[in-house]
Each structure stands twice: as structure tokens, then as C-alpha cells.
Motif scaffolding. Structure first.
Motif, PDB file in Angstrom:
ATOM      1  N   TYR A 189      -4.180  -0.883  16.593  1.00  0.00           N
ATOM      2  CA  TYR A 189      -3.851  -2.195  16.046  1.00  0.00           C
ATOM      3  C   TYR A 189      -2.456  -2.592  16.488  1.00  0.00           C
ATOM      4  O   TYR A 189      -1.674  -1.782  16.965  1.00  0.00           O
ATOM      5  N   ASP A 190      -2.188  -3.889  16.303  1.00  0.00           N
ATOM      6  CA  ASP A 190      -0.924  -4.474  16.733  1.00  0.00           C
ATOM      7  C   ASP A 190       0.141  -4.188  15.668  1.00  0.00           C
ATOM      8  O   ASP A 190       0.200  -4.844  14.644  1.00  0.00           O
ATOM      9  N   ARG A 191       0.966  -3.195  15.943  1.00  0.00           N
ATOM     10  CA  ARG A 191       1.902  -2.734  14.928  1.00  0.00           C
ATOM     11  C   ARG A 191       2.910  -3.820  14.539  1.00  0.00           C
ATOM     12  O   ARG A 191       3.384  -3.858  13.415  1.00  0.00           O
ATOM     13  N   ILE A 192       3.220  -4.703  15.471  1.00  0.00           N
ATOM     14  CA  ILE A 192       4.223  -5.707  15.112  1.00  0.00           C
ATOM     15  C   ILE A 192       3.666  -6.753  14.141  1.00  0.00           C
ATOM     16  O   ILE A 192       4.409  -7.553  13.618  1.00  0.00           O
ATOM     17  N   MET A 193       2.369  -6.689  13.858  1.00  0.00           N
ATOM     18  CA  MET A 193       1.796  -7.629  12.889  1.00  0.00           C
ATOM     19  C   MET A 193       1.613  -6.988  11.507  1.00  0.00           C
ATOM     20  O   MET A 193       0.880  -7.518  10.664  1.00  0.00           O
ATOM     21  N   LEU A 194       2.266  -5.877  11.266  1.00  0.00           N
ATOM     22  CA  LEU A 194       2.109  -5.221   9.961  1.00  0.00           C
ATOM     23  C   LEU A 194       2.649  -6.097   8.825  1.00  0.00           C
ATOM     24  O   LEU A 194       2.118  -6.075   7.717  1.00  0.00           O
ATOM     25  N   SER A 233       8.343   9.766  -5.531  1.00  0.00           N
ATOM     26  CA  SER A 233       7.184   8.913  -5.316  1.00  0.00           C
ATOM     27  C   SER A 233       7.646   7.455  -5.346  1.00  0.00           C
ATOM     28  O   SER A 233       8.473   7.075  -6.170  1.00  0.00           O
ATOM     29  N   GLY A 234       7.134   6.656  -4.432  1.00  0.00           N
ATOM     30  CA  GLY A 234       7.562   5.259  -4.351  1.00  0.00           C
ATOM     31  C   GLY A 234       8.589   5.022  -3.269  1.00  0.00           C
ATOM     32  O   GLY A 234       9.035   3.899  -3.075  1.00  0.00           O
ATOM     33  N   VAL A 235       8.984   6.081  -2.560  1.00  0.00           N
ATOM     34  CA  VAL A 235       9.883   5.922  -1.415  1.00  0.00           C
ATOM     35  C   VAL A 235       9.031   6.021  -0.154  1.00  0.00           C
ATOM     36  O   VAL A 235       8.388   7.044   0.077  1.00  0.00           O
ATOM     37  N   VAL A 236       8.978   4.945   0.614  1.00  0.00           N
ATOM     38  CA  VAL A 236       8.090   4.928   1.780  1.00  0.00           C
ATOM     39  C   VAL A 236       8.824   4.403   3.004  1.00  0.00           C
ATOM     40  O   VAL A 236       9.871   3.774   2.901  1.00  0.00           O
ATOM     41  N   THR A 237       8.240   4.655   4.161  1.00  0.00           N
ATOM     42  CA  THR A 237       8.732   4.045   5.387  1.00  0.00           C
ATOM     43  C   THR A 237       7.765   2.913   5.751  1.00  0.00           C
ATOM     44  O   THR A 237       6.748   2.719   5.090  1.00  0.00           O
ATOM     45  N   PHE A 238       8.087   2.163   6.777  1.00  0.00           N
ATOM     46  CA  PHE A 238       7.251   1.015   7.166  1.00  0.00           C
ATOM     47  C   PHE A 238       6.926   1.176   8.628  1.00  0.00           C
ATOM     48  O   PHE A 238       7.717   0.816   9.495  1.00  0.00           O
ATOM     49  N   ARG A 239       5.785   1.803   8.881  1.00  0.00           N
ATOM     50  CA  ARG A 239       5.503   2.168  10.254  1.00  0.00           C
ATOM     51  C   ARG A 239       4.042   1.927  10.627  1.00  0.00           C
ATOM     52  O   ARG A 239       3.735   1.550  11.727  1.00  0.00           O
ATOM     53  N   ASP A 240       3.144   2.187   9.656  1.00  0.00           N
ATOM     54  CA  ASP A 240       1.722   2.084  10.021  1.00  0.00           C
ATOM     55  C   ASP A 240       0.900   1.500   8.869  1.00  0.00           C
ATOM     56  O   ASP A 240       1.423   1.239   7.788  1.00  0.00           O
ATOM     57  N   LEU A 241      -0.384   1.313   9.128  1.00  0.00           N
ATOM     58  CA  LEU A 241      -1.268   0.722   8.119  1.00  0.00           C
ATOM     59  C   LEU A 241      -1.338   1.584   6.867  1.00  0.00           C
ATOM     60  O   LEU A 241      -1.497   1.072   5.765  1.00  0.00           O
ATOM     61  N   GLY A 242      -1.182   2.901   7.046  1.00  0.00           N
ATOM     62  CA  GLY A 242      -1.162   3.796   5.891  1.00  0.00           C
ATOM     63  C   GLY A 242       0.003   3.450   4.977  1.00  0.00           C
ATOM     64  O   GLY A 242      -0.135   3.410   3.747  1.00  0.00           O
ATOM     65  N   ASN A 243       1.170   3.175   5.567  1.00  0.00           N
ATOM     66  CA  ASN A 243       2.331   2.758   4.768  1.00  0.00           C
ATOM     67  C   ASN A 243       2.032   1.466   4.027  1.00  0.00           C
ATOM     68  O   ASN A 243       2.429   1.302   2.872  1.00  0.00           O
TER      69      ASN A 243
END
Lengths: 825, 135
Positions: A45-50, A126-136
């Protein structure tokens, strides 16, 4: 059978790996045996469209890069959800987490990067996340709650896109950034400040020059907030770290490849092992790592050629441009922003919220920063990439490309020539903001051949339609012929829900007994059980017109304006117009209106073009009370929302005017009293002018009366709308009674004959003025029958819709309010 | 048609479930608006099938979808006519936008509950419904 085709294995199904596969099969179809393997359990998928996915503006499916059809067609094997765990360079195979063993002749590493997690205390909460993929994205959605606070650490591209996504889901977002302004690598302080203001307007707070000290625990292992070095605490139920990325080199390192910050590659993207190439965010080339998509696509192109054994230039570093992918916030940046020998030219237009800065070095454009109006960005970028001396161009450069309209092409009509001369970024559709390039690209890419198709795919000309001519001209230009002729279909289908046209439907409905629009769909063999927003209001109207006494009207088949008897405005509030007969009002009415404006906090009061008072910005839940109070002051609905009689505009006529020849005000009041409340195919406006000076502008109304000494000139089919049209003369009569009878007959003929949403102007052009004259002027019996049918219908139509709803407002008007914080245990 | 809520699942996190009254209190082929801190949700009652909840703002220009015309299990935005499916939140082709969906449950007593947290974009169509509970 031994295959002689190269077995190419691509590790990593991100944007680089996927693009490589696409380029390779395009360059050498069928030449290689390609396997693409990705650790994520999704199709590429197009990661820049997350960010739009996070905001809920796009689906995960809408950002897919490869579909099954593509894979089948090119014989590409795609393995999702499996991670490569080891490379055996001697035996030329890899092993995976699920125990697969995949042989290769050529191996490509496109392992991308890992988001950096700051080693702050509490980083594991819990509740600390990164922003990288659809899972995030899924994690953020599961933890995020509308109205709850969120903190994003990092005010770069990624951080701001994460923040916009969360704000789009209704969270209250604070962006914490180390530098003095956001996006400091791409923007100067000025543009950064404008960007922060724009984000603030969307509810995103930015805190700059801010050092994070610790992530706070709510006592149950979940994040509660972020503590800054200066002691401030920002509450957060969700904390996103978007501070940067680090090339993913673990696999390469373990396999013994040479690795610096990233996997070292040469200009053919070959690693220290000639059988292994690498591209994307995992590589280091000439001391540089990569985070933007443009160089990575360049790499894919070079590597695809290398794998296909084609000659070509090697990979080289080129300037790149950056755009922020946050809808409604336009930022463009390219090249370098500073340097000792750089000169700067800036243009700032505060009123338009636009800012641009050019950086010039050695008489060449070296960098550009744009905020607000970024349409010229690609042109500046091209100018920069060409790196030619600016010379005399320098003086005008900041204003963008100038469009010298070329001489009109021989044979082309004026409209086509004009459209042909436009730049690609010239706006064609003002309603939907669609530019020429978007339309021509869609015509080419989707193979569009008709105006309707262009409307569906680009929205150009899909609203008011005033640009239809330009769009048709563009179609003609693109298709290599003249603009397609308007289909001379006698009765085109109402919409895709049926094959029947308006005329056929209304003929059938006249023969059938009264029923609701949805029942009629079943009877008439509709393809959809409940139709759509085009056909259902049309059927509802036709039934109402055919069976005025039967009460078949269905509010759910009406557009919201008619359902709630007020005009919906761009912000979702409504406007209310009380009826003022013939434009007359009184002190008592004005006083009541003023009180209502105060009582319901109505922001705007305006006099309309039809001489009525418009109360704008009324909240939906206040509508019933506003109507009730207007009713109490003796006013009824002005039907300013209706496909029906709107207003009768008047001048003061013989009563006050020294030129007035007849009582135009009195006649206007009479006409309005007889005709109000009638539903029609479209809105209908009238005017009565007391003399040929025509102060009431009767000659651009659906039905106009111009009083003269000897009587009344009647004119019809005028329209002050999109296509300005003066009226056609209908006839001249000598008494008010004749005016009224012809008016009623004309309206009823229009009601019974025109297609829904067809105003009188196009209707008369379609059926011809002569036919109208024949029916409502020449044929006395027909005229009287029409007027009688109109009056019969009015007996059922002249009810004030405000009064009936204000007495018992439905649930539609009452919102359900959620308490600030649901009682938490 | 009544859908029984899995109240055990609902009870696990009752803070986000909003009681929106009975099914009869929703306008047929219409909607009510649920206003919360971060914006609003449109709760629809189509003639066919269970109620559905989506974000009350078209991604195009923020049009209030609750004011749209409901046809089948779809709604047309009242501002500029984009059509969204109530079940998967997606715009009808060729538009590719979507709106957030919210889980909806109807209890055995006929009360309509909406959960404030949006569903993941990857959740399948119909995931907004809580299936019949095993009592």
C-alpha cells in the motif's frame, strides 16, 4: 523443467520494492521469475497515504498499490505476512519466519526503515505508538477516542500527518517539536509559522522548542501524558512518536554485507555482493540515506533496468520536492533553503494566506518554499531541476509561470482554443476546484468519452454545470475531435436506477393510482429498491403533481432543504426566510424578526435578491423554535428552500412612484397570495414592475409582469442564474384578472410538463415558445382548465410547513449530546 | 428484526457506548446526530436492515451526512452529492473517500447503542454490528 529465467527475489513489499516490481515487469514483461515477500500482512500500500486512512478519509483498500489482477497478469508471486530471517549468500537462498526456503539468482533488499522510538522513561507504556504502517493505524484507532487528548512527538512531515489524521478522528492533538518551528528541514520560520496557524485552526496545537522528559503512567500501565523538560505536562491518552526513521539493515548486516548507516550501494544499487542489490530507505548512497519517495522511485527505475540487463544512467542524487499530505493545508518545499551565497526573493500575501520564497544561487534557482497557493510548485521545481541561468526571468520569477496564450489553432472554435491555451493548473470547475490537468489526466487514464463520465470521475462540472462547455471542449481536445455533440435523446433516463426517462415516468404515474415514490419504484421496475438522490425526489414530485389531493408526499424522498423547510449552508447550519407578501413588511414583523435574531443568536441577517429577509446561521435544533416564533408574529414560511414559488418581487408602482402606471405592489401581493406553497419542478420566481423602467427586474424572472399605461406585458422564461437569460414576451393583456389567469395557467403547464429540476428557461427552449403561447394564451379552454387544475391543487398545498412541524418537531431536530466524559469508573 | 447486543462485550467497556433511545425514535430513512467532544456522528435508520452509524462529516467539504437522503443502505451528502455506504463507510465509485464507522448495537429491549470509538478501516463491512449474543 529447468527455467532459464532469472529468479528475482525482492525482500520488502513497501513502496520501493513494489515500485521495482512494477518497473521491472513493464520494462521486461515475462523475462524474470519474480517473488515479492513482505512482512506486513497486507497487500502493498501507499505508505504516504496513511494520514488520510487514519483520518477516516480513505479506506485501506483505496491506498493499495498492487492488485491480484496485476500479480496474476505478470506471474509475480507475492508472499505477505512472512519475514525473511536469514540469507545464505553461498547457496543463494533465504529462509523465512514461517520456514520457507526461497532460492534466488538475484536478491533485492527493500527492507525499508524502522521508526525511531525515543528512549524516554515510560516509552513502553500501552498507548505509546509509532506511525509507520497500517498496523499502527489500527492501534491508534483502537486506542483513540473522539474528544480525548493525544500527543505527537515530532513536528516533521510524518508527525504532522499523524496529527492531522488523529484530529480528523476527533482527537485533541498537541504536536511537540524540538526545533523552533515545525518542518524546519523543509520550511523557513515564516512558512513554519503559517503552517502552525493553519494547524491551530484545525484544532492541532503545536509546542515548539520543547524537550520531552518522560511519558507518564495513569497507574494502570497506560499512557496518561507527556512531561516536558520545563515541567509542563501535556495530557494524552495516546502518544505517537514520529521523530524519524532508521534504515533497517539487520538482515544485510547478518549476511555480511557492507553496511554504514544504511546498506552501502553503488550507482547501480548493487551491494558488496554482486548478486544482491538494495534500494529504498534501507540503503546508503554517497553518504546519504533516504526518506522521501521521489529518489526511491528513481532508484527503482535504475535497478529495474539493471535487473533487466538494459543500459542506462546510474542512480544520481537529485533535488527533491516535498509536499505535506494534509488535506486543506498546502505546503511545498524543494531544494536548499539557505547558504552564505544565497539570495532570497519572497512574496507574501497575507490576505490570501499565501507565502513563497525563492532561493537563488549563481543566478540559478536553488530552492523554493511555498505555503498556501502551491499550484506553481511543480513549475518552480522544474525550473530548479533544469538549473539554467535565470537571466531576465529572475525579475518575474516569483510570480510563477506566465501563460502566453498562443494564437488560436486553425479550425478550433473559440472555446476550444481558449481551453487549449490554459495551463494545466488553471481552474476549470470553480465549484469543485478541479483544474485542467486533473481533467485531461482523467480523460486519458480512465478512457473517458462523455461529459457525464468526466463529472463522475473528476467532479468537474458536477455541481452548477457552468463549466460544462469548457469540459466538453477539453474532451474534444483530448479525444482528437470536436467536442462530443449533446445527445439529442428525446427523453434520457432519469438516472442509473432506471432506463425510463422523466416524460415516460410521469406519463405512467399519471395513469397509476396514488402511491409513494418507493412504491412507484417497485411498480415501474426500478433497478434499486429505494432509488437514489436523483430519482426519488423526482418521483415524489411527479406523484404530488399528478395526485395533489392524495397526500403521497414523502419527506424522506425530499432533499434536506425541503425536508426541514430551510436552506442548508456550507457549515451545516440553515437559513430561514419568512414570507413577506410582495416584499412588504411592517414594524411589528421587523421587531419580531429582530427579537428572534437575538433570542437564537442568529449571526447574519440579510436582504435577499427577492426582497425578503434571510436569517442565516440557524442551528438545526433551533429551527422548530425559530419557526414557532415567526409564526406567532404572523409570518409563514417563505419557501426560500423550495422547488416551488419563491418570491414575487415588486416595485412601488402607481401607489408611490411618479412613473408608475399600475399598482404593481398590489398585483405582486395578489400573485403571491394565490401561488405560494405550490411545489414545482424547480424554483420559480416572479416579479411585477410598475413601468418599463423595470425596477423589479421582471425580465429575468420565470414569470414577469411589466405594467404599461394600456395594461400589462407578460414575459416568461427569464433566468438570472448560471446561464443569464432574458425573458421571452408571452402576450399583452389589459386587466389584472387576465394577468392572474395566464400566470396560473403558465405555472400549471410548467408543473405538468417540465422535467424535475428543469427551470422554465431550458424548458421553454426545449419545447419552444410557440407551444407555450398556444397552450396558455391562444387556447382559451386549455388555459382555463390549467388555471382550474392549479387552484384545485393549491387547496391542498397552501399549508404553512413551519406550523405543522413546529407543533410537533420530529427526532431529526434533536441531537443526542454526549457528556464531556462518559462517567468512568 | 431485532439484533441482540453482546452485552458482555459492551459491559467490558461501557464508557464508550452511548444510549441513543429506541429504534422507533429514529426517523425512518433518516438520521439523528450524536454530538461529542470531537465532532458528531450520524446514526441512521434505513428502511432495510439494522441502524448504522458513521462520522457526520463528508471528507469532501464536511457536509452533515445526517441531513442526506437515505436510499437503501446508503446516504447522499446534502452539500455536493457524494454517496456513502452506511455499512462500510465507503464512497460510491469513482470516489474513493470514506467516512469512519462506529459500532452499533440494538439491545433485546430495543434500545440503540453506539460506541464512540471508530472501527478500524480494515474491519470488514458489517463489523459495526454486534452479533447475537449467546445468553
Amino acid at each position: 523443467m529447468h527455467t532459464t529465467r532469472d529468479r528475482i527475489l525482492v525482500i520488502g513489499a513497501g513502496m520501493a520494492g513494489t515500485r521495482l516490481v512494477q518497473d521491472l515487469v513493464a520494462l521486461a514483461p515475462g523475462a524474470c521469475d519474480i517473488t515479492l515477500i513482505g512482512a506486513e500482512p497486507h497487500a502493498p500500500y501507499d505508505r504516504i497515504m496513511l494520514s488520510p486512512v487514519l483520518a477516516g478519509e480513505k479506506t485501506a483498500e483505496a491506498i493499495r498499490l498492487l492488485d491480484d489482477d496485476f500479480l496474476d497478469r505478470h506471474g509475480v508471486t507475492f508472499l505477505a505476512g512472512d519475514a525473511v530471517t536469514g540469507i545464505d549468500r553461498a547457496a543463494r537462498h533465504v529462509t523465512t519466519a514461517t520456514g520457507r526456503r526461497l532460492d534466488y539468482d538475484r536478491l533485492v533488499l527493500a527492507t525499508g526503515s524502522q521508526p525511531i522510538r525515543l528512549p524516554l522513561p515510560g516509552a513502553a507504556l500501552s498507548g505509546v505508538v509509532t506511525f509507520r504502517d497500517l498496523g499502527n493505524v489500527d492501534t491508534m484507532l483502537a486506542l483513540g477516542r473522539p474528544g480525548a487528548p493525544a500527543v505527537v512527538i515530532g513536528g516533521g512531515l510524518l508527525g504532522l500527518e499523524a496529527a492531522a489524521g488523529l484530529a480528523g478522528r476527533g482527537m485533541k492533538v498537541t504536536v511537540v517539536h524540538l526545533a523552533g518551528h515545525v518542518m524546519e528541514r523543509q520550511l523557513d520560520a515564516e512558512a513554519g509559522g503559517m503552517l502552525a496557524d493553519a494547524l491551530a485552526a484545525r484544532g492541532i496545537t503545536t509546542v515548539t522548542t520543547a524537550n520531552s522528559r518522560a511519558i507518564l503512567d495513569d497507574g494502570t500501565g497506560r499512557v496518561a501524558g507527556l512531561e516536558l523538560a520545563d515541567g509542563r505536562v501535556l495530557p494524552a491518552e495516546l502518544l505517537v512518536m514520529a521523530v524519524g526513521i532508521r534504515p533497517e539493515t539487520g538482515l544485510a548486516r547478518a549476511a555480511g554485507l557492507e553496511v554504514g548507516r544504511g546498506i552501502l550501494v553503488d550507482d547501480r544499487l548493487t551491494t558488496s555482493d554482486p548478486a544482491i542489490a538494495a534500494l529504498g530507505e534501507c540503503v546508503e548512497f554517497d553518504g546519504q540515506c533516504f526518506g522521501l519517495v521521489a529518489p526511491l522511485y528513481d532508484q527503482a527505475k535504475v535497478l529495474a533496468r539493471a535487473l533487466a540487463g538494459r543500459p542506462g544512467d546510474g542512480f544520481a542524487l537529485r533535488p527533491t520536492a516535498t509536499r505535506l499530505k494534509v488535506s486543506g493545508v498546502d505546503v511545498f518545499s524543494a531544494g536548499s533553503l539557505g547558504g552564505a551565497d544565497a539570495e532570497e526573493i519572497t512574496l507574501r500575501d497575507a490576505a490570501r494566506g499565501s507565502y513563497r520564497k525563492l532561493v537563488i544561487r549563481d543566478d540559478r534557482l536553488a530552492g523554493v518554499v511555498m505555503y498556501g497557493d502551491v499550484a506553481d510548485g511543480p513549475w518552480f521545481f522544474e525550473t530548479m531541476r533544469r538549473a539554467e541561468p535565470l537571466g531576465a526571468l529572475r525579475d518575474r520569477l516569483i510570480f510563477g509561470p506566465s501563460f502566453a496564450a498562443g494564437p488560436s489553432a486553425t479550425g478550433a472554435d473559440a472555446a476550444t482554443a481558449a481551453v487549449a491555451a490554459l495551463a494545466d493548473d488553471a481552474e476549470i470547475c470553480g465549484c469543485n476546484g478541479v483544474c485542467k490537468g486533473t481533467i485531461t489526466a482523467a480523460i486519458a487514464a480512465q478512457g473517458l468519452t462523455s461529459l457525464d463520465e468526466v463529472r463522475a470521475h473528476t467532479k468537474a462540472s458536477a455541481s452548477c454545470g457552468s463549466c460544462s462547455g469548457q469540459v466538453k471542449a477539453l474532451l474534444g481536445l483530448c479525444l482528437g475531435g470536436a467536442a462530443p455533440a449533446e445527445a439529442e435523446d428525446a427523453d434520457p433516463a432519469i438516472c442509473t436506477c432506471t432506463d425510463l426517462g422523466h416524460d415516460a415516468v410521469r406519463a405512467r404515474l399519471g395513469e397509476l393510482p396514488a402511491m409513494t415514490a418507493i412504491e412507484a419504484m417497485a411498480v415501474l421496475g426500478w433497478k434499486t429498491p429505494e432509488g437514489c438522490s436523483k430519482c426519488r425526489p423526482a418521483l415524489n414530485y411527479y406523484l404530488l403533481c399528478a395526485h395533489p389531493a392524495a397526500g403521497v408526499d414523502d419527506p424522506a424522498s425530499r432533499f434536506v432543504n425541503e425536508r426541514v423547510h430551510a436552506n442548508i449552508q456550507k457549515d451545516g447550519t440553515f437559513s430561514v426566510v419568512p414570507r413577506m407578501w410582495g416584499g412588504l413588511t411592517s414594524a411589528a414583523e421587523l421587531r419580531a424578526i429582530a427579537d428572534i435574531v437575538d433570542r437564537y443568536d442568529i449571526p447574519t441577517v440579510k436582504v435577499t435578491g427577492g426582497q425578503r429577509i434571510d436569517l442565516l446561521g440557524v442551528r438545526k435544533q433551533d429551527l422548530p423554535a425559530v419557526w414557532r416564533d415567526l409564526n406567532a408574529a404572523g409570518m409563514v414560511s417563505g419557501h426560500a428552500y423550495a422547488k416551488g414559488l419563491r418570491t414575487v418581487k415588486t416595485c412601488v408602482g402607481s401607489e408611490w412612484c411618479r412613473f408608475g402606471t399600475q399598482d404593481s405592489t398590489g398585483l405582486g401581493v395578489k400573485l403571491e397570495r394565490i401561488t405560494w406553497g405550490a411545489w414545482m419542478p424547480h424554483k420559480f420566481k416572479m416579479a411585477v414592475s410598475g413601468c418599463p423602467r423595470n425596477c423589479a427586474e421582471a425580465t429575468i424572472k420565470d414569470f414577469g409582469v411589466i405594467c404599461v399605461d394600456s395594461g400589462y406585458e407578460l414575459v416568461v422564461g427569464g433566468n438570472g442564474g448560471i446561464h443569464l437569460r432574458g425573458t421571452d414576451p408571452l402576450t399583452k393583456v389589459s386587466t389584472e384578472a387576465e394577468v392572474i389567469e395566464i400566470c396560473l395557467a403558465f405555472i400549471q403547464f410548467y408543473r405538468e410538463d417540465a422535467r424535475y429540476l428543469e427551470r422554465t428557461a431550458p424548458w421553454i427552449e426545449r419545447i419552444g415558445l410557440d407551444r407555450v403561447k398556444a397552450v396558455v394564451v391562444t387556447d382559451t379552454a386549455a388555459r382555463q382548465a390549467l388555471a382550474a387544475r392549479f387552484l384545485a391543487s393549491q387547496a391542498h398545498a397552501q399549508n404553512d410547513p413551519w406550523a405543522s412541524i413546529a407543533a410537533a418537531p420530529g427526532a431529526e431536530f434533536a441531537a443526542i449530546d454526549v457528556p464531556a466524559r462518559q462517567a468512568a469508573e | 428484526m431485532t439484533i441482540l447486543a453482546d452485552m458482555t462485550a459492551a459491559r467490558a467497556d461501557t464508557t464508550d457506548w452511548i444510549d441513543c433511545g429506541t429504534l422507533d425514535e429514529l426517523p425512518l430513512r433518516g438520521a439523528r446526530v450524536i454530538r461529542h467532544q470531537g465532532g458528531s456522528i450520524a446514526l441512521f435508520r434505513p428502511a432495510d436492515g439494522p441502524p448504522a452509524a458513521i462520522a457526520n462529516a463528508c471528507p469532501h467539504r464536511g457536509g452533515p451526512l445526517a441531513d442526506g437522503l437515505v436510499h437503501g443502505r446508503a446516504v447522499t451528502c446534502p452539500l455536493h452529492g457524494r454517496v456513502f455506504s452506511l455499512d462500510d463507510g465507503r464512497a460510491a465509485a469513482p470516489d474513493r473517500d470514506c467516512v469512519a464507522r462506529y459500532p452499533v448495537a440494538v439491545t433485546a429491549e430495543g434500545r440503540v447503542l453506539v460506541r464512540l470509538r471508530p472501527l478500524s478501516p480494515a474491519a470488514p463491512a458489517g463489523a459495526g454490528l454486534i452479533a447475537e449474543a449467546a445468553e
